[in-house]
Design an enzyme around this catalytic site. Structure first.
Site, PDB file in Angstrom:
ATOM      1  N   CYS A  51      -6.447  18.119 -29.602  1.00 28.27           N
ATOM      2  CA  CYS A  51      -5.032  18.790 -30.765  1.00 28.27           C
ATOM      3  C   CYS A  51      -4.583  17.148 -30.828  1.00 28.27           C
ATOM      4  CB  CYS A  51      -3.920  18.905 -29.876  1.00 28.27           C
ATOM      5  SG  CYS A  51      -4.147  20.560 -28.699  1.00 28.27           S
ATOM      6  N   ASP A  83      -0.508  21.096 -23.303  1.00 28.06           N
ATOM      7  CA  ASP A  83      -0.386  22.339 -22.267  1.00 28.06           C
ATOM      8  C   ASP A  83      -1.546  23.504 -22.207  1.00 28.06           C
ATOM      9  OD1 ASP A  83       2.112  21.368 -23.435  1.00 28.06           O
ATOM     10  OD2 ASP A  83       2.360  22.741 -24.477  1.00 28.06           O
ATOM     11  N   CYS A 124      -0.611  18.512 -30.724  1.00 27.82           N
ATOM     12  CA  CYS A 124       0.082  18.910 -29.848  1.00 27.82           C
ATOM     13  C   CYS A 124       1.189  19.402 -29.582  1.00 27.82           C
ATOM     14  CB  CYS A 124      -0.304  19.039 -28.181  1.00 27.82           C
ATOM     15  SG  CYS A 124      -0.723  19.976 -26.873  1.00 27.82           S
ATOM     16  N   ASP A 125       1.636  20.536 -29.184  1.00 22.32           N
ATOM     17  CA  ASP A 125       2.689  21.141 -29.240  1.00 22.32           C
ATOM     18  C   ASP A 125       4.163  20.734 -29.150  1.00 22.32           C
ATOM     19  OD1 ASP A 125       0.942  23.602 -29.124  1.00 22.32           O
ATOM     20  OD2 ASP A 125       1.976  24.431 -27.261  1.00 22.32           O
ATOM     21  N   LYS A 126       4.160  19.956 -28.799  1.00 11.99           N
ATOM     22  CA  LYS A 126       5.787  19.400 -28.214  1.00 11.99           C
ATOM     23  C   LYS A 126       6.059  18.184 -29.013  1.00 11.99           C
ATOM     24  CE  LYS A 126       6.688  22.027 -25.029  1.00 11.99           C
ATOM     25  NZ  LYS A 126       4.736  23.094 -25.092  1.00 11.99           N
ATOM     26  N   CYS A 196      -5.011  24.429 -31.281  1.00 14.30           N
ATOM     27  CA  CYS A 196      -5.081  25.784 -30.838  1.00 14.30           C
ATOM     28  C   CYS A 196      -5.161  26.567 -32.178  1.00 14.30           C
ATOM     29  CB  CYS A 196      -3.981  26.432 -29.911  1.00 14.30           C
ATOM     30  SG  CYS A 196      -4.528  25.156 -27.861  1.00 14.30           S
ATOM     31  N   GLU A 447       5.513  27.177 -18.952  1.00 16.79           N
ATOM     32  CA  GLU A 447       5.503  28.282 -19.330  1.00 16.79           C
ATOM     33  C   GLU A 447       4.244  29.032 -18.928  1.00 16.79           C
ATOM     34  OE1 GLU A 447       4.487  26.520 -24.640  1.00 16.79           O
ATOM     35  OE2 GLU A 447       2.452  26.514 -23.461  1.00 16.79           O
ATOM     36  N   SER A 473       3.800  30.343 -23.772  1.00 20.29           N
ATOM     37  CA  SER A 473       3.334  29.800 -24.265  1.00 20.29           C
ATOM     38  C   SER A 473       3.255  30.747 -25.909  1.00 20.29           C
ATOM     39  CB  SER A 473       1.602  29.373 -23.779  1.00 20.29           C
ATOM     40  OG  SER A 473       0.765  29.450 -25.012  1.00 20.29           O
TER      41      SER A 473
END
Length: 558
Positions: A51, A83, A124-126, A196, A447, A473
């Site tokens: 990511c 993650d 990435c996500d966070k 992702c 998650e 997730s």
């Protein structure tokens, strides 16, 4: 005379500040640089996840844009964790706390170095909510740039991604695919740099931030490795200088109406359940009153239009080719779903930005028309009832089951629950409950993509309900309910649920309940003692400071 755009000029002017200037001369500053606004380029570059592997170069592009515009830019780094790598392991407890570590570290550098402006680049996500929380707190002109989505993997002429591997584990356990086939999926799912590819949490939050006006138009959908993404980063460096010239601050952009635009776009795209958690935390950082109940107001009147993974068939690159989030917003604005007068980082309003934007392409089927939606209302639903008095979150996109009632199968760890699933001990109709994994109890609110994917892979995705005070997730789909609050660690009702209690989930009524009377719950609670909070290191600090998930799981309570 050129206008002095420095917000913190006193920090570097005069004889008293000679030592301050001396430190920066060592990193290349000149007399001319000290007259310019100092622009921080917050980079989340790291080699620990695809990511973020490319963000070093994107940060350099942003630095060039800022310098060309007239700023004195400096790159600094913060952490990221993956993650996808930590999923299903003890490492997953660090995922949500990393959001706050990212926010804290960016805020710290901006404050300590007396920076005048900020470009934050996340993958990435966070990273994304972490950067936006920091922007809300730092109170300097700022622009966010999303590092972009990974291109889809290919196997036997079909698109696959990371979630394909997780679900492959369930298929393998079920005997449906061989060792060789699982390995082929593993080796082809992630072809390079980028987050992702489905409408998972990273792409969800990137879309939300674009809708909010805190990134340049078109930011969310550009692929990570595209030439357009590098060009955009350079433009972001220029844009933040323009914000300084115009005196536009995050508080001018991150308004209540801007958050409403973000929620609308998330509903339309079928975004991640994590969006609720993160938007609440971002609103908290900027000082806005946004509550978990507000999301149901939008859920009732905003349709779900996007045929995107995990419940659909397309990925973010397909949306990019169809016209991007920009095209979706143009359509929504034309039909009255967005506040067009919201200010953005371009210095223009949403409506002005979208005036010359290209509409969604003719013949595309990634985004369905408003008169033929995938779902007439939004797919993210807040449920309440005697099992979740403060709320729980479900994503019902692609889920045909609207009412599920069954016996609780209760586990206090994900490991125990996963073992039960793998041993075929969980049956059709059951309600699988994983508790003591909330923000405090986890700690870190991990998650549950691993176990939810295994259930899908075993054909139980809509036959077994999965409930937790932890999270899911953005890649999760199926009959799942997370964020149950109050969490077990805080003595929420989920702590007193017992094996065999009948649990009911009704998405139409937006209810989640257990067939246990208030009197019985009180009786079960009489001799209950909360497990001791985790005390060591980062997770210990987090457990002792984090708020309820229904408030965004924030750590700076005020």
């Amino acid at each position: 005379m050129t206008k002095d755009l420095r917000i913190n000029s006193k920090v570097f002017d005069g004889t008293l500040r000679a030592p301050n200037r001396g430190m920066l001369r060592a990193v290349g500053f000149t007399d001319e640089d000290f007259k310019k606004p100092m622009v921080g380029i917050a980079s989340t570059w790291s080699e620990v996840t695809p990511c973020n592997i490319h963000i070093k170069d994107l940060a350099e592009s942003a630095k060039k844009g800022s310098r060309d515009a007239g700023g004195a830019p400096m790159i600094f780094n913060t952490i990221t964790v993956s993650d996808g790598i930590s999923m299903g392991t003890e490492g997953m407890r660090y995922s949500l706390p990393s959001r706050d570590l990212i926010a804290d570290s960016i805020e710290t550098v901006v404050g300590a170095e007396s920076l005048d402006a900020l470009v934050a680049i996340g993958g990435c996500d966070k990273n994304i909510p972490g950067c936006l929380i920091a922007i809300g707190r730092a109170e300097v002109p700022s622009v966010f740039v999303y590092g972009g989505s990974i291109r889809p993997g290919k196997l036997d002429e079909e698109n696959i991604d990371l979630v394909s591997i997780f679900e492959g584990v369930g298929k393998h356990n079920n005997g449906d695919i061989s060792d060789e086939q699982l390995n082929r999926i593993e080796c082809n799912a992630c072809p390079g740099a980028g987050s992702c590819g489905g409408m998972y949490t990273a792409n969800t939050m990137a879309a939300a931030v674009e809708a909010m006006g805190m990134s340049l138009p078109g930011n969310a959908a550009k692929p990570a490795t595209s030439e357009e993404k590098a060009i955009e980063c350079e433009e972001a460096g220029k844009a933040v200088y323009s914000l300084l010239e115009k005196g536009i601050y995050p508080k001018d952009i991150m308004t209540r109406e801007a958050f409403e635009n973000a929620i609308t776009v998330v509903m339309v795209l079928g975004g991640s359940t994590n969006a609720i958690l993160h938007l609440l935390s971002m609103a908290h950082a900027i000082g806005l009153d946004l509550s978990i109940d507000d999301f149901n107001d939008f859920q009732k009147r905003v349709p779900h239009l996007a045929d995107l993974k995990p419940s659909g068939k397309y990925v973010m690159e397909d949306l990019y080719n169809a016209g991007g989030v920009e095209g979706v917003m143009k359509m929504l604005l034309e039909h009255g779903y967005l506040h067009g007068d919201c200010l953005t980082v371009t210095g223009k309003t949403i409506a002005e930005n979208l005036e010359n934007a290209q509409p969604l392409k003719e013949g595309q089927d990634v985004i369905l028309p408003l008169d033929n939606p995938k779902r007439a209302d939004g797919p993210l639903i807040v449920l309440k009832g005697n099992l979740a008095p403060s709320g729980a979150v479900a994503k019902v996109s692609g889920v045909q089951v609207k009412h599920h009632e069954g016996p609780a199968r209760v586990y206090n760890t994900e490991v125990e629950a996963t073992e039960a699933v793998m041993k075929d001990e969980i049956n059709e109709g059951d309600v699988l409950v994983i508790r003591h994994v909330g923000p405090k109890g986890g700690p870190g609110m991990p998650e549950m993509l691993s176990i939810s994917s295994i259930l899908v892979g075993k054909g139980l995705g809509e036959k077994v309900a999965l409930l937790t005070d932890g999270r899911f997730s953005g890649g999760t789909h199926g009959l799942v309910v997370g964020h149950i609050a109050p969490e077990a660690q805080d003595g929420g009702p989920i702590a007193f649920l017992q094996e065999g209690d009948i649990v009911t989930i009704d998405s139409d009524k937006q209810e989640i309940s257990m067939a246990v009377s208030d009197e019985e719950i009180a009786k079960r609670k009489e001799n209950w003692v909360a497990p001791p909070l985790y005390k060591k290191g980062v997770l210990g600090k987090y457990a002792h400071n984090v708020s309820c998930s229904s408030l965004g799981a924030v750590t700076d309570n005020f």
